[in-house]
Scaffold this motif. Structure first.
Motif, PDB file in Angstrom:
ATOM      1  N   MET A   1       0.856  -1.197   0.000  1.00  0.00           N
ATOM      2  CA  MET A   1       0.000   0.000   0.000  1.00  0.00           C
ATOM      3  C   MET A   1       0.883   1.235   0.000  1.00  0.00           C
ATOM      4  O   MET A   1       1.895   1.303   0.706  1.00  0.00           O
ATOM      5  N   GLY A   2       0.508   2.213  -0.819  1.00  0.00           N
ATOM      6  CA  GLY A   2       1.286   3.444  -0.908  1.00  0.00           C
ATOM      7  C   GLY A   2       0.968   4.423   0.201  1.00  0.00           C
ATOM      8  O   GLY A   2       0.461   4.055   1.265  1.00  0.00           O
ATOM      9  N   GLU A   3       1.209   5.690  -0.068  1.00  0.00           N
ATOM     10  CA  GLU A   3       0.990   6.735   0.934  1.00  0.00           C
ATOM     11  C   GLU A   3      -0.477   6.842   1.321  1.00  0.00           C
ATOM     12  O   GLU A   3      -1.364   6.580   0.513  1.00  0.00           O
ATOM     13  N   HIS A   4      -0.701   7.272   2.559  1.00  0.00           N
ATOM     14  CA  HIS A   4      -2.052   7.447   3.062  1.00  0.00           C
ATOM     15  C   HIS A   4      -2.254   8.880   3.542  1.00  0.00           C
ATOM     16  O   HIS A   4      -1.373   9.459   4.184  1.00  0.00           O
ATOM     17  N   PHE A   5      -3.421   9.447   3.234  1.00  0.00           N
ATOM     18  CA  PHE A   5      -3.783  10.798   3.677  1.00  0.00           C
ATOM     19  C   PHE A   5      -5.195  10.762   4.253  1.00  0.00           C
ATOM     20  O   PHE A   5      -6.004   9.914   3.887  1.00  0.00           O
ATOM     21  N   ASP A   6      -5.458  11.703   5.133  1.00  0.00           N
ATOM     22  CA  ASP A   6      -6.831  11.824   5.628  1.00  0.00           C
ATOM     23  C   ASP A   6      -7.772  12.221   4.495  1.00  0.00           C
ATOM     24  O   ASP A   6      -8.881  11.690   4.385  1.00  0.00           O
ATOM     25  N   VAL A   7      -7.332  13.171   3.675  1.00  0.00           N
ATOM     26  CA  VAL A   7      -8.161  13.660   2.559  1.00  0.00           C
ATOM     27  C   VAL A   7      -7.310  13.743   1.304  1.00  0.00           C
ATOM     28  O   VAL A   7      -6.194  14.290   1.346  1.00  0.00           O
ATOM     29  N   VAL A   8      -7.816  13.213   0.222  1.00  0.00           N
ATOM     30  CA  VAL A   8      -7.208  13.425  -1.096  1.00  0.00           C
ATOM     31  C   VAL A   8      -8.152  14.324  -1.896  1.00  0.00           C
ATOM     32  O   VAL A   8      -9.335  14.002  -2.054  1.00  0.00           O
ATOM     33  N   VAL A   9      -7.633  15.449  -2.348  1.00  0.00           N
ATOM     34  CA  VAL A   9      -8.357  16.359  -3.227  1.00  0.00           C
ATOM     35  C   VAL A   9      -7.893  16.083  -4.649  1.00  0.00           C
ATOM     36  O   VAL A   9      -6.687  16.042  -4.910  1.00  0.00           O
ATOM     37  N   VAL A  10      -8.809  15.881  -5.564  1.00  0.00           N
ATOM     38  CA  VAL A  10      -8.462  15.602  -6.954  1.00  0.00           C
ATOM     39  C   VAL A  10      -8.680  16.865  -7.773  1.00  0.00           C
ATOM     40  O   VAL A  10      -9.807  17.342  -7.907  1.00  0.00           O
ATOM     41  N   GLY A  11      -7.593  17.432  -8.288  1.00  0.00           N
ATOM     42  CA  GLY A  11      -7.676  18.618  -9.119  1.00  0.00           C
ATOM     43  C   GLY A  11      -7.150  19.856  -8.426  1.00  0.00           C
ATOM     44  O   GLY A  11      -7.548  20.168  -7.302  1.00  0.00           O
ATOM     45  N   ALA A  12      -6.236  20.552  -9.088  1.00  0.00           N
ATOM     46  CA  ALA A  12      -5.619  21.759  -8.527  1.00  0.00           C
ATOM     47  C   ALA A  12      -6.040  22.992  -9.306  1.00  0.00           C
ATOM     48  O   ALA A  12      -5.235  23.858  -9.629  1.00  0.00           O
ATOM     49  N   GLY A  13      -7.344  23.057  -9.620  1.00  0.00           N
ATOM     50  CA  GLY A  13      -7.892  24.256 -10.227  1.00  0.00           C
ATOM     51  C   GLY A  13      -8.473  25.162  -9.164  1.00  0.00           C
ATOM     52  O   GLY A  13      -8.098  25.112  -7.990  1.00  0.00           O
TER      53      GLY A  13
ATOM     54  N   GLY B   1      -6.272  24.510 -13.587  1.00  0.00           N
ATOM     55  CA  GLY B   1      -7.483  23.962 -14.197  1.00  0.00           C
ATOM     56  C   GLY B   1      -7.865  24.673 -15.480  1.00  0.00           C
ATOM     57  O   GLY B   1      -7.046  24.847 -16.396  1.00  0.00           O
ATOM     58  N   THR B   2      -9.099  25.122 -15.550  1.00  0.00           N
ATOM     59  CA  THR B   2      -9.625  25.817 -16.728  1.00  0.00           C
ATOM     60  C   THR B   2      -8.730  26.964 -17.161  1.00  0.00           C
ATOM     61  O   THR B   2      -8.513  27.192 -18.367  1.00  0.00           O
ATOM     62  N   TRP B   3      -8.193  27.693 -16.178  1.00  0.00           N
ATOM     63  CA  TRP B   3      -7.464  28.921 -16.488  1.00  0.00           C
ATOM     64  C   TRP B   3      -6.048  28.677 -16.966  1.00  0.00           C
ATOM     65  O   TRP B   3      -5.383  29.571 -17.433  1.00  0.00           O
ATOM     66  N   ASP B   4      -5.600  27.431 -16.867  1.00  0.00           N
ATOM     67  CA  ASP B   4      -4.343  27.043 -17.506  1.00  0.00           C
ATOM     68  C   ASP B   4      -4.598  26.322 -18.819  1.00  0.00           C
ATOM     69  O   ASP B   4      -3.863  26.488 -19.792  1.00  0.00           O
TER      70      ASP B   4
ATOM     71  N   GLY C   1      -7.810  35.557 -18.648  1.00  0.00           N
ATOM     72  CA  GLY C   1      -7.342  34.276 -18.146  1.00  0.00           C
ATOM     73  C   GLY C   1      -5.996  34.317 -17.450  1.00  0.00           C
ATOM     74  O   GLY C   1      -5.846  33.766 -16.351  1.00  0.00           O
ATOM     75  N   PRO C   2      -4.966  34.938 -18.040  1.00  0.00           N
ATOM     76  CA  PRO C   2      -3.670  34.990 -17.358  1.00  0.00           C
ATOM     77  C   PRO C   2      -3.741  35.670 -15.993  1.00  0.00           C
ATOM     78  O   PRO C   2      -3.048  35.253 -15.054  1.00  0.00           O
ATOM     79  N   SER C   3      -4.569  36.706 -15.855  1.00  0.00           N
ATOM     80  CA  SER C   3      -4.704  37.374 -14.553  1.00  0.00           C
ATOM     81  C   SER C   3      -5.353  36.446 -13.524  1.00  0.00           C
ATOM     82  O   SER C   3      -4.948  36.433 -12.359  1.00  0.00           O
ATOM     83  N   ILE C   4      -6.334  35.677 -13.959  1.00  0.00           N
ATOM     84  CA  ILE C   4      -6.982  34.735 -13.040  1.00  0.00           C
ATOM     85  C   ILE C   4      -6.010  33.633 -12.639  1.00  0.00           C
ATOM     86  O   ILE C   4      -5.931  33.247 -11.469  1.00  0.00           O
ATOM     87  N   LEU C   5      -5.240  33.139 -13.605  1.00  0.00           N
ATOM     88  CA  LEU C   5      -4.248  32.103 -13.300  1.00  0.00           C
ATOM     89  C   LEU C   5      -3.219  32.620 -12.303  1.00  0.00           C
ATOM     90  O   LEU C   5      -2.824  31.918 -11.365  1.00  0.00           O
ATOM     91  N   HIS C   6      -2.794  33.869 -12.479  1.00  0.00           N
ATOM     92  CA  HIS C   6      -1.843  34.479 -11.542  1.00  0.00           C
ATOM     93  C   HIS C   6      -2.457  34.575 -10.146  1.00  0.00           C
ATOM     94  O   HIS C   6      -1.778  34.310  -9.140  1.00  0.00           O
ATOM     95  N   TYR C   7      -3.723  34.932 -10.064  1.00  0.00           N
ATOM     96  CA  TYR C   7      -4.441  35.013  -8.793  1.00  0.00           C
ATOM     97  C   TYR C   7      -4.466  33.649  -8.104  1.00  0.00           C
ATOM     98  O   TYR C   7      -4.230  33.538  -6.886  1.00  0.00           O
ATOM     99  N   LEU C   8      -4.734  32.587  -8.861  1.00  0.00           N
ATOM    100  CA  LEU C   8      -4.763  31.242  -8.293  1.00  0.00           C
ATOM    101  C   LEU C   8      -3.380  30.819  -7.814  1.00  0.00           C
ATOM    102  O   LEU C   8      -3.229  30.260  -6.715  1.00  0.00           O
ATOM    103  N   ASP C   9      -2.350  31.082  -8.617  1.00  0.00           N
ATOM    104  CA  ASP C   9      -0.982  30.721  -8.226  1.00  0.00           C
ATOM    105  C   ASP C   9      -0.556  31.477  -6.971  1.00  0.00           C
ATOM    106  O   ASP C   9       0.065  30.905  -6.062  1.00  0.00           O
ATOM    107  N   GLU C  10      -0.880  32.766  -6.919  1.00  0.00           N
ATOM    108  CA  GLU C  10      -0.541  33.568  -5.739  1.00  0.00           C
ATOM    109  C   GLU C  10      -1.247  33.052  -4.493  1.00  0.00           C
ATOM    110  O   GLU C  10      -0.659  32.994  -3.404  1.00  0.00           O
TER     111      GLU C  10
END
Length: 492
Positions: free
Chosen positions: A1-13, A43-46, A78-87
């Protein structure tokens, strides 16, 4: 069995990054990881990089509740939103929990172990690894990232120019001085047309039927004034309340008085386009908000049409030819570049294959619980925004409610929560919208019920009361005691 987490979130948008914030704030003792199938976050913005890519919601409601949007433009590119998410991810340390090129393809729940075992494709070679978690949170959005909806057009192979879909915009496409046809009349099309018309010889928006199109200023004057006078967070909060309230008011008025709303929207178009055939090209066959309205900032589409840099043609395609598109009317629209802005292909929870205790589960055969869980499927939540308002309004509420559930499970020493459907609930179609991408995917989506908590109201105020302040026990089964709690009851 691999790594274990309490919560796995799928998707980094936008949903997944927001989920990281709420998990850190409300469940700081729980471990979590965000698994992102692509090479970078956003996600969408990338993913979408077509000319003019921008939000069709204001950033005071599309932005996070916990982090103010501080740029002057409310309708952001879109680039401004992506920058907001990265920040945001960097500012809160969420980026340290993100693992790119980790695509979850299957998840298997074991009631004995009270955990999900995930099958994950990792890295560029798609190495198969296993991970596990106590709770799975899908923040994968609502559409297929691999490909958009592309209907088959007869004769497309004979077209001498280039055909592109906005979801996968090529870096080397030069349309300067060329004749462009954009097929479609949705949010993507009305964004592309004025932007491409800046350098193209001419852009034709070819639509089968019209869409309601509304112009709004790209800047929110009141928001910018408030930001000069008040602390950033307070100014943001007040603007957010204003914009949510106005949106809900307009939606209710449109539903209550569709004919009056319809006439008002069409009159706004007439004011922008004197002398144009509004009846043919801008008068939809449906009522306002039967489908989502299309937003154009600063009337940029209307300006391109007035200046004849762009035009609208309403008709049905017969076939593609070497030099353009032949309509069923017999007319030929000449083109050097054809953009098929024909929509998205809906995909629930990223297409992850599920099974519960060895029995395959299809979420499309379930009912949606509070618009964020599935009947009969334990310890799984999903983030799905509004069809009639900003996505993030609902994703924020969903992530915070998930944390309420996790903390209740901990207090009660229960390892499993499962929405249990009452037999008296009548299943209904999930969405009232009639947009093409929804109609094409009805059989791939769960249904809703005729009453709470199975009803999905598409109403931020109702969801706010239910998810932030409402109870958590209605039609929700807490089960599978933690081992220590089970031993305690046996000895009592």
């Amino acid at each position: 069995m691999g790594e274990h987490f309490d919560v796995v979130v799928v998707g980094a948008g936008i949903s997944g990054i927001g989920a990281g914030y709420f998990l850190q704030r409300d469940c700081p003792d729980r471990s979590y990881v965000i698994l992102e199938g692509r090479e970078r976050s956003g996600g969408t913005w990338d993913l979408f990089r077509y000319p003019g890519i921008r939000s069709d919601s204001d950033m005071y409601t599309l932005g996070y509740s916990f982090r103010p949007w501080t740029q002057a433009k409310a309708i952001a590119d879109g680039p401004s939103i992506l920058h907001y998410l990265d920040e945001t991810a960097r500012e809160y340390g969420i980026d340290r929990h993100i693992r790119h090129q980790h695509k979850v393809i299957a998840a298997s729940w074991s009631s004995d172990q009270a955990r999900w075992t995930l099958t994950v494709e990792r890295g560029p070679d798609r190495e198969i690894v296993e991970m596990s978690c106590n709770f799975l949170f899908s923040c994968t959005g609502y559409y297929n990232y691999e490909a958009g909806y592309s209907p088959r057009f007869e004769g497309s192979e004979t077209f001498a120019g280039r055909i592109v879909h906005p979801q996968h915009w090529p870096d080397n496409l030069d349309y300067t001085g060329k004749r462009v046809v954009v097929i479609g009349s949705g949010a993507t099309a009305v964004t592309l047309v004025p932007e491409m018309a800046k350098t193209a010889a001419h852009v034709t928006m070819l639509q089968r039927s019209p869409t309601y199109i509304v112009s709004r200023p790209s800047q929110d004057a009141l928001a910018n004034w408030l930001r000069r006078k008040l602390p950033a967070r307070l100014a943001y909060r007040l603007t957010r309340i204003k914009n949510v309230s106005l949106q809900q008011l307009f939606f209710r008025l449109a539903r209550k008085n569709p004919e009056k709303t319809r006439e008002r929207l069409l009159q706004m178009v007439r004011d922008e386009l004197p002398g144009h055939d509004i009846e043919t090209h801008f008068t939809p066959r449906y009522n306002p908000w039967d489908q989502r309205l299309c937003l154009v900032p600063d009337a940029d589409l209307f300006a391109a049409l007035r200046e004849e840099r762009a035009s609208v043609v309403t008709g049905h395609i017969d076939r593609f030819e070497e030099t353009g598109i032949r309509l069923k009317s017999g007319d030929l629209i000449e083109a050097d570049v054809i953009v098929t802005a024909t929509g998205l292909d809906l995909k629930l929870i990223g297409g992850i294959e599920l099974d519960v205790d060895g029995v395959a589960k299809n979420p499309a055969q379930s009912l949606s619980y509070k618009g964020m869980m599935f009947s009969g499927i334990p310890n799984l939540a999903y983030s799905f925004g509004y069809t009639n308002a900003s996505w993030t309004l609902k994703s924020d509420l969903t992530a915070a409610y998930l944390c309420r559930l996790l903390n209740a499970m901990k207090r009660r020493r229960m390892r499993q929560v499962t929405p249990r459907l009452d037999a008296s609930v009548t299943p209904e179609r999930l969405f009232e919208f009639t947009s093409g991408y929804i109609e094409r995917a009805v059989d791939r989506m769960p249904r809703q019920g005729d009453r709470k908590p199975w009803r999905v109201p598409q109403n931020y105020t109702l969801d706010l009361m239910a998810l932030r302040f409402g109870g958590i026990d209605q039609d929700m089964e807490f089960s599978n005691p933690a081992p220590a709690a089970a031993r305690s009851r046996e000895s009592a």
